[in-house]
Design a protein around this motif. Structure first.
Motif, PDB file in Angstrom:
ATOM      1  N   GLN A 124       0.803  -1.148   0.059  1.00 58.50           N
ATOM      2  CA  GLN A 124      -0.059  -0.151   0.090  1.00 58.50           C
ATOM      3  C   GLN A 124       0.702   1.275  -0.143  1.00 58.50           C
ATOM      4  OE1 GLN A 124      -2.786   1.261   3.523  1.00 58.50           O
ATOM      5  NE2 GLN A 124      -4.152   0.893   1.937  1.00 58.50           N
ATOM      6  N   VAL A 125       0.643   2.219  -1.082  1.00 56.81           N
ATOM      7  CA  VAL A 125       1.426   3.344  -1.204  1.00 56.81           C
ATOM      8  C   VAL A 125       0.443   4.583  -0.730  1.00 56.81           C
ATOM      9  CG1 VAL A 125       2.944   4.863  -2.605  1.00 56.81           C
ATOM     10  CG2 VAL A 125       2.899   2.204  -2.876  1.00 56.81           C
ATOM     11  N   SER A 126       0.749   5.245   0.127  1.00 58.66           N
ATOM     12  CA  SER A 126      -0.154   6.485   0.517  1.00 58.66           C
ATOM     13  C   SER A 126       0.641   7.930   0.589  1.00 58.66           C
ATOM     14  CB  SER A 126      -0.950   6.234   1.689  1.00 58.66           C
ATOM     15  OG  SER A 126       0.148   6.016   2.920  1.00 58.66           O
ATOM     16  N   GLY A 127      -0.233   8.835   0.130  1.00 60.35           N
ATOM     17  CA  GLY A 127       0.230   9.877   0.033  1.00 60.35           C
ATOM     18  C   GLY A 127      -0.280  11.005   1.388  1.00 60.35           C
ATOM     19  N   TRP A 128       0.603  11.767   1.981  1.00 64.96           N
ATOM     20  CA  TRP A 128       0.083  12.601   3.021  1.00 64.96           C
ATOM     21  C   TRP A 128       0.668  13.948   3.039  1.00 64.96           C
ATOM     22  CZ3 TRP A 128      -2.493  10.515   7.429  1.00 64.96           C
ATOM     23  CH2 TRP A 128      -2.589   9.003   7.248  1.00 64.96           C
ATOM     24  N   THR A 129       0.017  14.962   3.631  1.00 68.60           N
ATOM     25  CA  THR A 129       0.334  16.301   3.721  1.00 68.60           C
ATOM     26  C   THR A 129       0.438  16.490   5.205  1.00 68.60           C
ATOM     27  OG1 THR A 129      -1.913  17.381   3.186  1.00 68.60           O
ATOM     28  CG2 THR A 129      -0.099  17.243   1.548  1.00 68.60           C
ATOM     29  N   TYR A 130       1.181  17.617   5.733  1.00 63.27           N
ATOM     30  CA  TYR A 130       1.151  17.842   7.235  1.00 63.27           C
ATOM     31  C   TYR A 130       1.085  19.416   7.333  1.00 63.27           C
ATOM     32  CZ  TYR A 130       2.914  13.239   7.421  1.00 63.27           C
ATOM     33  OH  TYR A 130       3.385  11.997   7.533  1.00 63.27           O
ATOM     34  N   ARG A 131      -0.074  19.608   8.264  1.00 63.42           N
ATOM     35  CA  ARG A 131      -0.333  21.071   8.490  1.00 63.42           C
ATOM     36  C   ARG A 131      -0.108  21.387   9.721  1.00 63.42           C
ATOM     37  NH1 ARG A 131      -5.530  22.502   4.724  1.00 63.42           N
ATOM     38  NH2 ARG A 131      -4.695  21.844   2.746  1.00 63.42           N
ATOM     39  N   VAL A 132      -0.169  22.776   9.948  1.00 65.91           N
ATOM     40  CA  VAL A 132       0.028  23.304  11.437  1.00 65.91           C
ATOM     41  C   VAL A 132      -1.508  23.416  11.946  1.00 65.91           C
ATOM     42  CG1 VAL A 132       1.245  24.741  12.931  1.00 65.91           C
ATOM     43  CG2 VAL A 132       2.665  23.874  11.241  1.00 65.91           C
ATOM     44  N   LEU A 133      -1.926  22.924  12.886  1.00 68.44           N
ATOM     45  CA  LEU A 133      -3.304  23.335  13.393  1.00 68.44           C
ATOM     46  C   LEU A 133      -3.268  23.544  14.930  1.00 68.44           C
ATOM     47  CD1 LEU A 133      -5.602  20.896  11.109  1.00 68.44           C
ATOM     48  CD2 LEU A 133      -5.055  23.259  10.945  1.00 68.44           C
ATOM     49  N   GLY A 134      -3.455  24.472  15.413  1.00 70.19           N
ATOM     50  CA  GLY A 134      -3.377  24.620  16.957  1.00 70.19           C
ATOM     51  C   GLY A 134      -2.248  24.583  17.523  1.00 70.19           C
ATOM     52  N   GLY A 135      -1.159  24.855  16.618  1.00 72.87           N
ATOM     53  CA  GLY A 135       0.117  24.500  17.217  1.00 72.87           C
ATOM     54  C   GLY A 135       0.686  23.255  17.019  1.00 72.87           C
ATOM     55  N   GLU A 136       0.197  22.249  16.479  1.00 71.71           N
ATOM     56  CA  GLU A 136       0.617  20.846  16.353  1.00 71.71           C
ATOM     57  C   GLU A 136       0.526  20.490  14.898  1.00 71.71           C
ATOM     58  OE1 GLU A 136      -1.812  18.326  18.705  1.00 71.71           O
ATOM     59  OE2 GLU A 136      -1.595  19.379  20.426  1.00 71.71           O
ATOM     60  N   VAL A 137       1.388  19.735  14.468  1.00 74.84           N
ATOM     61  CA  VAL A 137       1.484  19.178  13.158  1.00 74.84           C
ATOM     62  C   VAL A 137       0.497  17.980  13.014  1.00 74.84           C
ATOM     63  CG1 VAL A 137       3.158  18.247  11.384  1.00 74.84           C
ATOM     64  CG2 VAL A 137       3.858  20.009  13.081  1.00 74.84           C
ATOM     65  N   THR A 138      -0.198  18.124  12.085  1.00 80.96           N
ATOM     66  CA  THR A 138      -1.317  16.984  12.028  1.00 80.96           C
ATOM     67  C   THR A 138      -1.225  16.579  10.386  1.00 80.96           C
ATOM     68  OG1 THR A 138      -2.780  17.994  13.445  1.00 80.96           O
ATOM     69  CG2 THR A 138      -3.658  16.212  12.027  1.00 80.96           C
ATOM     70  N   GLY A 139      -1.295  15.052  10.127  1.00 82.72           N
ATOM     71  CA  GLY A 139      -0.986  14.603   9.035  1.00 82.72           C
ATOM     72  C   GLY A 139      -2.554  14.238   8.325  1.00 82.72           C
ATOM     73  N   PHE A 140      -2.581  14.614   7.258  1.00 84.26           N
ATOM     74  CA  PHE A 140      -3.907  14.366   6.309  1.00 84.26           C
ATOM     75  C   PHE A 140      -3.418  13.424   5.013  1.00 84.26           C
ATOM     76  CE2 PHE A 140      -4.426  18.251   8.307  1.00 84.26           C
ATOM     77  CZ  PHE A 140      -5.650  18.320   9.015  1.00 84.26           C
ATOM     78  N   CYS A 141      -4.284  12.301   5.069  1.00 80.41           N
ATOM     79  CA  CYS A 141      -3.869  11.411   3.809  1.00 80.41           C
ATOM     80  C   CYS A 141      -4.739  11.781   2.578  1.00 80.41           C
ATOM     81  CB  CYS A 141      -4.412   9.870   4.088  1.00 80.41           C
ATOM     82  SG  CYS A 141      -4.214   8.546   2.936  1.00 80.41           S
TER      83      CYS A 141
END
Length: 354
Positions: A124-141
């Motif tokens: 399984q190959v998945s792509g993610w982006t990481y954003r800063v929300l509320g001071g924390e880094v959160t990943g989104f698939c």
């Protein structure tokens, strides 16, 4: 396992050189020796049955990928993640975040996986982006692609391995990501050699007699994840009603993988459905294929059939929350039959699959 710690009942030692085979899984029974009792003759405390199967090595290298950037002020970067069952994942974050629309890593990002001979599986190959929300880094698939492995290498023993370059378009993981796909280039290279393996002496007739007469037939089944009904998802956890409404609206407007998804686990495969934004009744209608190699019973021992596990998850803005899970065993299913299943979820609602 005891109150004051684990107590070893017995230990078995076996040299697997010469016992592995590309053609069949092999089951053997080993005596458990009690090491704590000092005796001239080893004290046997039962037997341990094991099944062994040979694997070949699969080197996976991530070359480059496209990064769909949205809200660039909040985006920290992206990454590609590769999984094969429950082995350690390959995460391109280890070599740094993706920061360009088309990102190429200067140093190879690769890992070796062990693929059992004759057992179909999926990479399984998945792509993610990481954003800063509320001071924390959160990943989104953003999406994924399943590469089918049939359990037999393309490279023949003695031949030079030929790398396989794949250009994959990742399937969007939510209904709103159709215009935000990610593309990734990976290279697969097999290794079927025996570098560093010391030749073993011939196997005795006694050991051969303990092997199963033939390799069991691999079975496969398809699971269609239909829908969930009556769940409570995508609800912000805050007591402030004004803030709750603002966060709920932000969740609804998010174009990333925020939403509800189902995870399917069977033997060495762990797969996810796409994320659906629905607070109560998400609909997936997605079909997944799984493969099962039955364990050979021996000496009157009946093996425990593997469990098929399904769980429903709520991916909020910051974390993944499990809404409930269900288990079933499929050994009683007849070939060509259909089995509708409904699982009651611990947090309320039901999951329907076929």
């Amino acid at each position: 396992e005891a109150i004051k710690g684990d107590i070893e009942v017995g230990r078995a030692t076996v040299n697997l050189h010469g016992l592995l085979s590309c053609a069949e899984a092999r089951t053997m029974w080993l005596p458990l020796i009690d090491r704590h009792k000092q005796a001239a003759v080893p004290v046997v405390s039962g037997e341990l049955g094991i099944t062994v199967v040979q694997c070949y090595r699969l080197f996976v290298r991530i070359n480059s990928a496209s990064l769909p950037v949205k809200d660039s002020l909040l985006t920290k970067g992206g990454a590609i993640v590769v999984r094969h069952g429950k082995q350690e994942k390959l995460d391109s974050c280890d070599a740094g975040y993706m920061t360009k629309p088309t990102h190429t890593w200067p140093n190879p990002v690769q890992r070796v996986y062990y693929v059992p001979y004759g057992e179909p599986s999926q990479l399984q190959v998945s792509g993610w982006t990481y954003r800063v929300l509320g001071g924390e880094v959160t990943g989104f698939c953003h999406g994924w692609h399943n590469v089918f492995l049939r359990g037999m290498p393309r490279t023949q023993p003695g031949a030079d391995p030929v790398p396989l370059d794949l250009n994959l378009t990742l399937l969007p993981s939510s209904e709103t990501d159709a215009n935000s796909v990610m593309n990734v280039s990976i290279t697969l290279q097999e290794s079927v050699g025996y570098e560093g393996v010391v030749p073993a002496p011939p196997v005795t007739d006694e050991v051969r007699a303990a092997w199963p007469p033939e390799r069991p037939v691999t079975r496969f089944f398809e699971c269609c994840v239909l829908n969930a009904k009556g769940i409570i998802a995508m609800q912000p956890t805050t007591e402030d009603p004004t803030l709750r409404d603002r966060l709920r609206e932000k969740i609804r407007e998010s174009s990333d993988s925020v939403g509800v998804y189902t995870r399917l686990e069977f033997m060495h495969d762990v797969l996810d459905t796409r994320h659906v934004k629905s607070e109560n009744n998400p609909v997936w209608n997605e079909v997944f294929t799984f493969y099962s190699l039955p364990v050979v019973p021996a000496k009157g021992w009946e093996p425990t059939p593997p469990e098929f596990r399904l769980s429903v998850w709520d991916h909020g803005l910051r974390n993944h929350d499990c809404l409930g899970a269900g288990f079933t065993k499929l050994e009683d299913m007849e070939a060509g039959s259909q089995l509708p299943l409904t699982f009651d979820l611990e947090r309320g609602g039901v999951l329907n699959v076929r």
